[in-house]
Write an enzyme that holds these catalytic residues in place. Structure first.
Site, PDB file in Angstrom:
ATOM      1  N   HIS A  39     107.639 -27.120  87.120  1.00 18.41           N
ATOM      2  CA  HIS A  39     106.902 -28.094  86.514  1.00 18.41           C
ATOM      3  C   HIS A  39     107.265 -27.761  85.023  1.00 18.41           C
ATOM      4  CE1 HIS A  39     104.052 -31.073  85.943  1.00 18.41           C
ATOM      5  NE2 HIS A  39     103.159 -30.207  85.342  1.00 18.41           N
TER       6      HIS A  39
ATOM      7  N   ASP B 239     105.392 -39.076  80.352  1.00 22.44           N
ATOM      8  CA  ASP B 239     104.317 -38.609  79.262  1.00 22.44           C
ATOM      9  C   ASP B 239     105.299 -37.473  78.407  1.00 22.44           C
ATOM     10  OD1 ASP B 239     105.193 -36.172  80.991  1.00 22.44           O
ATOM     11  OD2 ASP B 239     103.361 -36.603  82.387  1.00 22.44           O
TER      12      ASP B 239
ATOM     13  N   LYS C 292     100.758 -40.925  77.307  1.00 23.22           N
ATOM     14  CA  LYS C 292      99.938 -41.024  78.561  1.00 23.22           C
ATOM     15  C   LYS C 292      98.612 -40.188  78.399  1.00 23.22           C
ATOM     16  CE  LYS C 292     100.424 -38.610  82.362  1.00 23.22           C
ATOM     17  NZ  LYS C 292     100.879 -38.007  83.708  1.00 23.22           N
TER      18      LYS C 292
ATOM     19  N   ASP D 169     110.975 -38.089  85.755  1.00 21.02           N
ATOM     20  CA  ASP D 169     109.781 -36.908  85.830  1.00 21.02           C
ATOM     21  C   ASP D 169     110.185 -35.885  86.966  1.00 21.02           C
ATOM     22  OD1 ASP D 169     107.444 -35.628  85.203  1.00 21.02           O
ATOM     23  OD2 ASP D 169     106.159 -37.386  85.547  1.00 21.02           O
TER      24      ASP D 169
ATOM     25  N   ASP E 218     103.186 -37.390  92.394  1.00 24.51           N
ATOM     26  CA  ASP E 218     102.026 -36.972  93.224  1.00 24.51           C
ATOM     27  C   ASP E 218     101.303 -38.127  93.969  1.00 24.51           C
ATOM     28  OD1 ASP E 218     100.056 -35.731  94.567  1.00 24.51           O
ATOM     29  OD2 ASP E 218      99.160 -34.632  92.736  1.00 24.51           O
ATOM     30  N   THR E 219     100.376 -38.745  93.137  1.00 24.04           N
ATOM     31  CA  THR E 219      99.508 -39.885  93.507  1.00 24.04           C
ATOM     32  C   THR E 219     100.370 -41.147  93.128  1.00 24.04           C
ATOM     33  OG1 THR E 219      98.216 -39.900  91.663  1.00 24.04           O
ATOM     34  CG2 THR E 219      97.332 -38.440  93.709  1.00 24.04           C
TER      35      THR E 219
ATOM     36  N   GLY F  52     100.268 -42.519  90.361  1.00 23.75           N
ATOM     37  CA  GLY F  52      99.351 -43.178  89.065  1.00 23.75           C
ATOM     38  C   GLY F  52     100.259 -43.121  87.814  1.00 23.75           C
TER      39      GLY F  52
HETATM   40  C1  R5P Z   1     102.453 -34.150  84.756  1.00 18.57           C
HETATM   41  O1  R5P Z   1     102.463 -33.298  84.038  1.00 18.57           O
HETATM   42  C2  R5P Z   1     103.555 -34.496  85.726  1.00 18.57           C
HETATM   43  O2  R5P Z   1     104.764 -34.260  85.158  1.00 18.57           O
HETATM   44  C3  R5P Z   1     103.374 -35.801  86.643  1.00 18.57           C
HETATM   45  O3  R5P Z   1     103.576 -36.958  85.716  1.00 18.57           O
HETATM   46  C4  R5P Z   1     102.213 -35.780  87.308  1.00 18.57           C
HETATM   47  O4  R5P Z   1     102.006 -34.650  88.063  1.00 18.57           O
HETATM   48  C5  R5P Z   1     102.323 -37.050  88.251  1.00 18.57           C
HETATM   49  O5  R5P Z   1     101.088 -37.115  88.862  1.00 18.57           O
HETATM   50  P1  R5P Z   1     100.521 -38.421  89.509  1.00 18.57           P
HETATM   51  O6  R5P Z   1     101.795 -38.997  90.347  1.00 18.57           O
HETATM   52  O7  R5P Z   1      99.439 -38.360  90.486  1.00 18.57           O
HETATM   53  O8  R5P Z   1     100.195 -39.461  88.401  1.00 18.57           O
END
Ligand code: R5P
Length: 317
Positions: A136, A175, A198, A224, A228-229, A231
């Site tokens: 990450h 982001d 973001k 990215d 995760d979700t 969003g």
């Molecule tokens: C943020 O720091 C990560 O790089 C991802 O953008 C984030 O974890 C994605 O999360 P989600 O899919 O829930 O928006």
């Protein structure tokens, strides 16, 4: 024939249960077979592990992603403990997805730094080195007091997009945190770069505030390290389309796809969502726009080079 010479420490690859198909693919590419391991549960769910082959003096690679459930992490730790107590010469934890890495600093009072705790546990369980893909944050390498080979899935994605021969490409960081990754992609794909500002209005709730860069009429690739979700990515796709982007593609190394991710990404005007197989995705989380690319070749080469004491960074030249 494998392209890597066997050294005085013959290699042995074993797998936990988090992503056995990936481990089998890697074993196949290495002209090898997975080491036999018994993985069982006691009646209360506790994990029992037994390595069913002699590992004494061997260079052991244990492949296990540590996405939820936490049993995946425990299985990795217990497998390493078993290999260490069985006199393996060297143990490499091959962690295609290193979970619990998002909590990497104390940014609020009374929170844990789980990424450091995970690194400590991997070391304590017996790892001599770590092989992982797209942490990450790159600086997580320093959380381990062990050699870490940090691989990038970028070559896999770059090859995928080069085959599409897209014109007018702009790689978009969803982001600020992913800007470095996006810049690398843009350079390799001869594209330009855009960055989304973001804001998080709550955990897993993302809002696009601004897009920095020219996306009008362009093929946008959102890049990215993880979804995760969904969003972040879904919001970004809508924002880019509203600004006049042509086609929008998504790529992310680690497809957690939890909660509403499949629903959100299926509803977004996205041409393709490319992810890798660092995490084994159950079939009920597949959807029409999803394209899964394999990192097995990358891992097999990295393991082969490590086993034969060759440079792993040569993979990215
Ligand atoms: C943020 O720091 C990560 O790089 C991802 O953008 C984030 O974890 C994605 O999360 P989600 O899919 O829930 O928006």
């Amino acid at each position: 024939m494998a392209e890597f010479p066997l050294t005085s420490k013959p290699m042995l690859l074993m797998s936990g249960s988090a992503n056995r198909p990936l481990a089998e693919e890697v074993a196949h590419l290495l002209d090898s077979k997975l080491c036999k391991v018994t993985l069982k549960r006691f009646a209360d769910g506790e994990i029992f592990v037994k390595i069913d082959e002699n590992v004494r003096g061997r260079d052991v690679y244990i492949l296990q992603s540590t996405n939820p459930p936490a049993e995946n992490l425990l299985e990795l730790l217990i497998l390493m403990d078993a290999a260490r107590r069985a006199s393996a010469a060297r143990i490499t934890a091959v962690i295609p997805y290193f979970g619990y890495a998002r909590q990497d600093r104390k940014d609020q009072p009374r929170v844990a730094i789980s990424a450091k705790l995970m690194a400590n546990m991997v070391s304590t369980a017996g790892a001599d080195r770590v092989l992982a893909i797209d942490f990450h944050q790159h600086q997580l390498q320093g959380f381990f007091d062990l050699p870490v080979d940090h691989l990038y899935a970028a070559p896999v994605f770059v090859q995928h997009y080069r085959q599409k021969q897209l014109e007018d490409v702009v790689v978009v960081a969803p982001d600020v945190g992913s800007a470095k990754m996006a810049r690398g992609f843009a350079k390799r794909l001869n594209g330009s770069l855009a960055i989304i500002d973001k804001r998080r209005t709550g955990p897993n709730v993302a809002e696009v505030v601004n897009v920095v860069g020219d996306v009008v009429g362009k093929n946008c690739i959102l890049a990215d390290d993880m979804i995760d979700t969904g969003g972040t990515m879904a919001e970004a796709v809508f924002a880019l389309k509203e600004l006049g982007a042509k086609d929008v593609y998504i790529c992310a190394t680690h497809a957690l796809l939890s909660g509403p991710a499949v629903e959100r990404l299926s509803a977004a005007p996205v041409t393709e969502v490319a992810v890798t197989n660092t995490i084994a995705l159950p079939l009920d989380r597949h959807f029409p726009a999803l394209k899964i690319l394999s990192v097995a070749g990358l891992l097999a080469k990295a393991i082969g080079y490590t086993n034969s004491d060759q440079s792993v960074s040569a993979l990215f030249d």
